[in-house]
Design a protein around this motif. Sequence first.
Motif, PDB file in Angstrom:
ATOM      1  N   ARG A   1      32.597  41.037  48.425  1.00 55.93           N
ATOM      2  CA  ARG A   1      32.712  40.211  49.614  1.00 55.93           C
ATOM      3  C   ARG A   1      33.304  41.052  50.742  1.00 55.93           C
ATOM      4  O   ARG A   1      33.943  42.080  50.501  1.00 55.93           O
ATOM      5  CB  ARG A   1      33.581  38.981  49.324  1.00 55.93           C
ATOM      6  CG  ARG A   1      32.977  38.080  48.245  1.00 55.93           C
ATOM      7  CD  ARG A   1      33.919  36.937  47.859  1.00 55.93           C
ATOM      8  NE  ARG A   1      33.293  36.057  46.867  1.00 55.93           N
ATOM      9  CZ  ARG A   1      33.309  36.286  45.551  1.00 55.93           C
ATOM     10  NH1 ARG A   1      33.920  37.361  45.082  1.00 55.93           N
ATOM     11  NH2 ARG A   1      32.717  35.450  44.718  1.00 55.93           N
TER      12      ARG A   1
ATOM     13  N   GLU B   1      36.926  42.024  50.428  1.00 58.33           N
ATOM     14  CA  GLU B   1      37.190  42.979  49.348  1.00 58.33           C
ATOM     15  C   GLU B   1      36.857  44.397  49.795  1.00 58.33           C
ATOM     16  O   GLU B   1      37.606  45.344  49.514  1.00 58.33           O
ATOM     17  CB  GLU B   1      36.361  42.614  48.110  1.00 58.33           C
ATOM     18  CG  GLU B   1      36.793  41.324  47.439  1.00 58.33           C
ATOM     19  CD  GLU B   1      35.885  40.937  46.285  1.00 58.33           C
ATOM     20  OE1 GLU B   1      36.401  40.707  45.177  1.00 58.33           O
ATOM     21  OE2 GLU B   1      34.652  40.862  46.497  1.00 58.33           O
TER      22      GLU B   1
ATOM     23  N   GLN C   1      38.902  40.959  44.165  1.00 60.24           N
ATOM     24  CA  GLN C   1      39.496  39.652  43.911  1.00 60.24           C
ATOM     25  C   GLN C   1      38.795  39.020  42.715  1.00 60.24           C
ATOM     26  O   GLN C   1      37.580  38.843  42.725  1.00 60.24           O
ATOM     27  CB  GLN C   1      39.341  38.762  45.147  1.00 60.24           C
ATOM     28  CG  GLN C   1      39.992  39.317  46.405  1.00 60.24           C
ATOM     29  CD  GLN C   1      39.643  38.506  47.645  1.00 60.24           C
ATOM     30  OE1 GLN C   1      38.970  37.487  47.554  1.00 60.24           O
ATOM     31  NE2 GLN C   1      40.103  38.953  48.799  1.00 60.24           N
ATOM     32  N   LYS C   2      39.556  38.702  41.696  1.00 61.25           N
ATOM     33  CA  LYS C   2      38.968  38.083  40.513  1.00 61.25           C
ATOM     34  C   LYS C   2      38.588  36.645  40.822  1.00 61.25           C
ATOM     35  O   LYS C   2      39.371  35.890  41.391  1.00 61.25           O
ATOM     36  CB  LYS C   2      39.938  38.147  39.340  1.00 61.25           C
ATOM     37  CG  LYS C   2      40.163  39.564  38.821  1.00 61.25           C
ATOM     38  CD  LYS C   2      41.005  39.568  37.554  1.00 61.25           C
ATOM     39  CE  LYS C   2      41.139  40.975  37.013  1.00 61.25           C
ATOM     40  NZ  LYS C   2      41.935  41.029  35.749  1.00 61.25           N
ATOM     41  N   ASN C   3      37.397  36.293  40.440  1.00 55.96           N
ATOM     42  CA  ASN C   3      36.886  34.960  40.702  1.00 55.96           C
ATOM     43  C   ASN C   3      36.145  34.469  39.465  1.00 55.96           C
ATOM     44  O   ASN C   3      35.194  35.123  39.015  1.00 55.96           O
ATOM     45  CB  ASN C   3      35.937  34.989  41.911  1.00 55.96           C
ATOM     46  CG  ASN C   3      35.511  33.613  42.364  1.00 55.96           C
ATOM     47  OD1 ASN C   3      35.300  32.710  41.551  1.00 55.96           O
ATOM     48  ND2 ASN C   3      35.366  33.432  43.671  1.00 55.96           N
TER      49      ASN C   3
ATOM     50  N   ASN D   1      34.039  32.385  39.133  1.00 54.56           N
ATOM     51  CA  ASN D   1      32.644  32.048  39.419  1.00 54.56           C
ATOM     52  C   ASN D   1      31.755  33.278  39.637  1.00 54.56           C
ATOM     53  O   ASN D   1      30.556  33.137  39.892  1.00 54.56           O
ATOM     54  CB  ASN D   1      32.572  31.150  40.659  1.00 54.56           C
ATOM     55  CG  ASN D   1      33.252  29.809  40.434  1.00 54.56           C
ATOM     56  OD1 ASN D   1      33.128  29.217  39.361  1.00 54.56           O
ATOM     57  ND2 ASN D   1      33.979  29.325  41.440  1.00 54.56           N
ATOM     58  N   ASP D   2      32.345  34.460  39.534  1.00 56.00           N
ATOM     59  CA  ASP D   2      31.562  35.674  39.692  1.00 56.00           C
ATOM     60  C   ASP D   2      30.490  35.766  38.608  1.00 56.00           C
ATOM     61  O   ASP D   2      30.758  35.490  37.433  1.00 56.00           O
ATOM     62  CB  ASP D   2      32.460  36.912  39.602  1.00 56.00           C
ATOM     63  CG  ASP D   2      33.225  37.176  40.888  1.00 56.00           C
ATOM     64  OD1 ASP D   2      32.861  36.592  41.917  1.00 56.00           O
ATOM     65  OD2 ASP D   2      34.181  37.977  40.850  1.00 56.00           O
TER      66      ASP D   2
ATOM     67  N   THR E   1      30.882  40.902  38.253  1.00 55.79           N
ATOM     68  CA  THR E   1      31.986  41.181  37.340  1.00 55.79           C
ATOM     69  C   THR E   1      31.960  42.627  36.862  1.00 55.79           C
ATOM     70  O   THR E   1      32.988  43.318  36.855  1.00 55.79           O
ATOM     71  CB  THR E   1      31.930  40.236  36.120  1.00 55.79           C
ATOM     72  OG1 THR E   1      32.090  38.885  36.572  1.00 55.79           O
ATOM     73  CG2 THR E   1      33.028  40.560  35.119  1.00 55.79           C
TER      74      THR E   1
ATOM     75  N   LYS F   1      32.918  45.067  39.642  1.00 58.20           N
ATOM     76  CA  LYS F   1      34.353  44.983  39.926  1.00 58.20           C
ATOM     77  C   LYS F   1      35.166  45.686  38.842  1.00 58.20           C
ATOM     78  O   LYS F   1      36.209  46.290  39.122  1.00 58.20           O
ATOM     79  CB  LYS F   1      34.787  43.515  40.049  1.00 58.20           C
ATOM     80  CG  LYS F   1      34.371  42.861  41.357  1.00 58.20           C
ATOM     81  CD  LYS F   1      34.934  41.458  41.467  1.00 58.20           C
ATOM     82  CE  LYS F   1      34.577  40.808  42.792  1.00 58.20           C
ATOM     83  NZ  LYS F   1      35.184  39.451  42.938  1.00 58.20           N
TER      84      LYS F   1
END
Length: 262
Positions: free
Chosen positions: A159, A162, A169-171, A173-174, A179, A182
């Motif tokens: 994003r 980021e 940023q851990k999400n 919903n990724d 994932t 990241k």
Amino acid sequence: MENNSKSRRKFIQNMTGLGVLGLFGAGSIFGAKYLKSAPLRLRPPGAVAEEEFLGLCIKCGQCLQVCPYDSIKLEDIDGKVGVGMAYIEPRERGCYLCEAFPCILACPSGALDHEKDSIEFVHMGVAVINDLDSCLAKIGKAVPDKAIDRIYEHTEVLREEERRDHKVQKNPNDNEKRTLQKQVLEKLEKHRGENPCTICADMCPFHPDPTKAIGMVEIANGKLAPEIREACNGCGVCVELCPVDIIKVVPRKTYKEVYKNV
């Protein structure tokens, strides 16, 4: 089944050859040796021999679409007659050697050989170190922030914030693609400011044992330096991540061909 596969491959070769050479009177695919891209590109895992690849790749982009690391590109107009064909530019994004090799499985034409979909069969080239005297580990300099920040800038799934803040940023919903990319950055972050630099060896995705492909060895004065080893398959991750851009991949070459005198 094998005969059908060979017939299908031959059909695609012929059809692709007609498409490329149509202006020259429907020349045969045996002219493919004159159509090589310049310079020779690093092809995705499972790629058949270059001349055959040029005949089989139908420029569909399916390998690109399924690559979870955005490693695969399609040749643009600068690629001459290779326009639209799949390749990897390792300084921009190496191949992270997915265990399932979805790019191979997605290829409908046989340009990426479905029988070469496991690590022991994947061979894209071999890495070489161009300027060891500039290696951060050898000269004892720490990994600069800009070397890590550069990878954020070309990681497409991030994003905006980021990429701007150089922090993932851990999400929950990724998706899987986001994932995985990241995770690369999270692992790479551990090397920010590191001295000696061991990025090339620690980040190597060769599995199950990366030390068979590359490792750090002690040299004069107790310093460390990278050593390319026999299992290197030219994935290009070390090229992408090297802070000082001293590693290159020689496409289509084997370790024995490049290091025959070692």
